[in-house]
Every structure is written in C-alpha cells, then in structure tokens.
Design a protein around this motif. Structure first.
Motif, PDB file in Angstrom:
ATOM      1  N   GLU A   1     -25.002  34.439 107.387  1.00  0.00           N
ATOM      2  CA  GLU A   1     -25.666  34.476 105.918  1.00  0.00           C
ATOM      3  C   GLU A   1     -24.845  34.978 104.906  1.00  0.00           C
ATOM      4  O   GLU A   1     -25.293  34.205 104.652  1.00  0.00           O
ATOM      5  CB  GLU A   1     -26.755  36.269 106.008  1.00  0.00           C
ATOM      6  CG  GLU A   1     -27.348  36.203 104.915  1.00  0.00           C
ATOM      7  CD  GLU A   1     -27.813  38.065 104.848  1.00  0.00           C
ATOM      8  OE1 GLU A   1     -28.207  37.814 103.875  1.00  0.00           O
ATOM      9  OE2 GLU A   1     -27.961  38.165 106.010  1.00  0.00           O
ATOM     10  N   SER A   2     -23.745  35.408 105.021  1.00  0.00           N
ATOM     11  CA  SER A   2     -22.188  35.539 104.630  1.00  0.00           C
ATOM     12  C   SER A   2     -21.848  33.940 104.182  1.00  0.00           C
ATOM     13  O   SER A   2     -21.307  33.932 103.350  1.00  0.00           O
ATOM     14  CB  SER A   2     -21.690  36.456 105.338  1.00  0.00           C
ATOM     15  OG  SER A   2     -19.919  36.559 104.342  1.00  0.00           O
ATOM     16  N   LEU A   3     -21.793  33.090 105.879  1.00  0.00           N
ATOM     17  CA  LEU A   3     -21.134  32.041 105.059  1.00  0.00           C
ATOM     18  C   LEU A   3     -22.360  31.198 104.420  1.00  0.00           C
ATOM     19  O   LEU A   3     -22.124  29.876 103.487  1.00  0.00           O
ATOM     20  CB  LEU A   3     -21.287  31.390 106.216  1.00  0.00           C
ATOM     21  CG  LEU A   3     -20.958  29.627 106.178  1.00  0.00           C
ATOM     22  CD1 LEU A   3     -19.087  29.918 105.850  1.00  0.00           C
ATOM     23  CD2 LEU A   3     -20.210  29.489 108.272  1.00  0.00           C
ATOM     24  N   ASN A   4     -23.482  31.143 104.145  1.00  0.00           N
ATOM     25  CA  ASN A   4     -24.319  30.761 103.350  1.00  0.00           C
ATOM     26  C   ASN A   4     -24.079  31.009 102.815  1.00  0.00           C
ATOM     27  O   ASN A   4     -24.367  29.981 101.212  1.00  0.00           O
ATOM     28  CB  ASN A   4     -26.063  30.876 103.860  1.00  0.00           C
ATOM     29  CG  ASN A   4     -25.928  29.816 105.417  1.00  0.00           C
ATOM     30  OD1 ASN A   4     -25.506  28.707 105.608  1.00  0.00           O
ATOM     31  ND2 ASN A   4     -27.189  30.091 106.097  1.00  0.00           N
ATOM     32  N   ARG A   5     -23.648  32.503 102.221  1.00  0.00           N
ATOM     33  CA  ARG A   5     -24.866  32.529 100.719  1.00  0.00           C
ATOM     34  C   ARG A   5     -23.028  31.930  99.980  1.00  0.00           C
ATOM     35  O   ARG A   5     -22.280  31.722  98.639  1.00  0.00           O
ATOM     36  CB  ARG A   5     -24.296  34.274 100.306  1.00  0.00           C
ATOM     37  CG  ARG A   5     -25.726  35.178 100.278  1.00  0.00           C
ATOM     38  CD  ARG A   5     -25.237  36.179 100.663  1.00  0.00           C
ATOM     39  NE  ARG A   5     -26.692  37.140 100.681  1.00  0.00           N
ATOM     40  CZ  ARG A   5     -26.854  37.957 101.098  1.00  0.00           C
ATOM     41  NH1 ARG A   5     -25.922  38.840 101.796  1.00  0.00           N
ATOM     42  NH2 ARG A   5     -27.825  37.973 100.929  1.00  0.00           N
ATOM     43  N   GLN A   6     -21.395  32.064 100.732  1.00  0.00           N
ATOM     44  CA  GLN A   6     -20.571  31.672 100.230  1.00  0.00           C
ATOM     45  C   GLN A   6     -20.505  29.968  99.596  1.00  0.00           C
ATOM     46  O   GLN A   6     -19.844  29.746  99.248  1.00  0.00           O
ATOM     47  CB  GLN A   6     -19.349  31.131 101.278  1.00  0.00           C
ATOM     48  CG  GLN A   6     -18.061  31.047 100.745  1.00  0.00           C
ATOM     49  CD  GLN A   6     -16.743  31.139 102.279  1.00  0.00           C
ATOM     50  OE1 GLN A   6     -17.269  31.515 103.264  1.00  0.00           O
ATOM     51  NE2 GLN A   6     -15.890  30.460 101.282  1.00  0.00           N
ATOM     52  N   LEU A   7     -22.221  29.110 100.425  1.00  0.00           N
ATOM     53  CA  LEU A   7     -22.012  27.672 100.244  1.00  0.00           C
ATOM     54  C   LEU A   7     -23.058  27.776  98.710  1.00  0.00           C
ATOM     55  O   LEU A   7     -23.386  27.188  98.506  1.00  0.00           O
ATOM     56  CB  LEU A   7     -22.435  27.202 101.090  1.00  0.00           C
ATOM     57  CG  LEU A   7     -21.692  26.989 102.330  1.00  0.00           C
ATOM     58  CD1 LEU A   7     -22.025  26.867 103.932  1.00  0.00           C
ATOM     59  CD2 LEU A   7     -20.206  25.818 102.153  1.00  0.00           C
ATOM     60  N   GLY A   8     -23.706  29.074  98.393  1.00  0.00           N
ATOM     61  CA  GLY A   8     -24.430  28.961  97.397  1.00  0.00           C
ATOM     62  C   GLY A   8     -25.820  29.342  98.272  1.00  0.00           C
ATOM     63  O   GLY A   8     -26.986  28.577  97.361  1.00  0.00           O
TER      64      GLY A   8
ATOM     65  N   GLU B   1     -29.096  30.406  99.552  1.00  0.00           N
ATOM     66  CA  GLU B   1     -30.046  32.359  99.341  1.00  0.00           C
ATOM     67  C   GLU B   1     -30.817  32.324 100.581  1.00  0.00           C
ATOM     68  O   GLU B   1     -31.832  31.498 100.265  1.00  0.00           O
ATOM     69  CB  GLU B   1     -30.156  33.038  98.185  1.00  0.00           C
ATOM     70  CG  GLU B   1     -28.578  33.127  97.658  1.00  0.00           C
ATOM     71  CD  GLU B   1     -27.866  34.334  97.908  1.00  0.00           C
ATOM     72  OE1 GLU B   1     -28.714  35.905  99.387  1.00  0.00           O
ATOM     73  OE2 GLU B   1     -26.726  34.525  97.780  1.00  0.00           O
TER      74      GLU B   1
END
Length: 126
Positions: free
Chosen positions: A15-22, A24
């Motif tokens: 989830e954190s990695l996906n958020r870093q990629l924008g 949500e």
C-alpha cells in the motif's frame, strides 16, 4: 512475527509503495478498479513470462540455462502485483487468507471427488 503479521506487513508495504507511485487503491471508483485490475493482470502476465524464461523451456534451444535466483525475483515481482490487485478489490490480508482457506477446501473436495465436471457455483462462497 507470526505468519498473519507477515502477510499484513506485506500488504502495508505494498500500500505504501502504491501511494508513492500515486495509486490510492482504497479510493478507486469502479472504473478505476477495472483499469487497475487490468493493469495488474497485464503486469502479472509479464512477470509469469519472465519467470518462465528463468528455466529452459525451449526444448529445441541448447543455449538456455536455469536461473533460480531470477525465478525468485520474478515470483516476488508477481506477488507485488497480486497484492496490489487484491487491494484494488478492497481486500485485506485477513480477507485474502480467509478466501484462500475457502478455495483450498474447494480444491481438496474437487480432488477427493475426482473433479470430472466444472461446477460454476462451487466457489460462490469464496
């Protein structure tokens, strides 16, 4: 750390990695879910192809070598995309674990019964 905690940690990391990629995943509408499920399915297909290339599958080619280390990396890459796809559908680590257990039982019953005919309803409860 128990096994459940490890799966939960993987979900949090993804989830954190996906958020870093924008991305949500929790706030996607149905069209966004459809788009990202398709993106992740395509990415998983590519990772499976790369995994396949980690072992000599071309019986006619003599130059191929097995690369189990690369196979491990491709499996982890595949798992990244799989967890993301699961998150797109709003599933937690616990949800995935429970669904896995239910599907595992279906598979065991199919094996015990000889699985001679597809039953489209035998997984509706998963």
């Amino acid at each position: 750390m128990n096994n459940s905690d490890k799966l939960e940690a993987i979900f949090a990391l993804q989830e954190s990695l996906n958020r870093q990629l924008g991305i949500e995943t929790a706030s996607l509408d149905d069209e966004g879910k459809e788009r990202w499920l398709l993106n992740y399915a395509r990415a998983m297909s590519q990772e499976i192809a790369e995994l396949t290339d980690s072992v000599p599958w071309k019986w006619w080619a003599r130059y191929q070598k097995r690369d189990f280390q690369n196979a491990r990396v491709e499996l982890v890459d595949l798992f990244h995309f799989l967890v993301s796809a699961v998150q797109v559908l709003g599933m937690s680590a616990d949800d995935l674990f429970l669904a896995y257990q239910k599907k595992h039982q279906v598979n065991r019953e199919r094996i015990a019964d000889g699985y001679r005919q597809k039953d489209p309803d035998d997984c509706r409860h998963v």
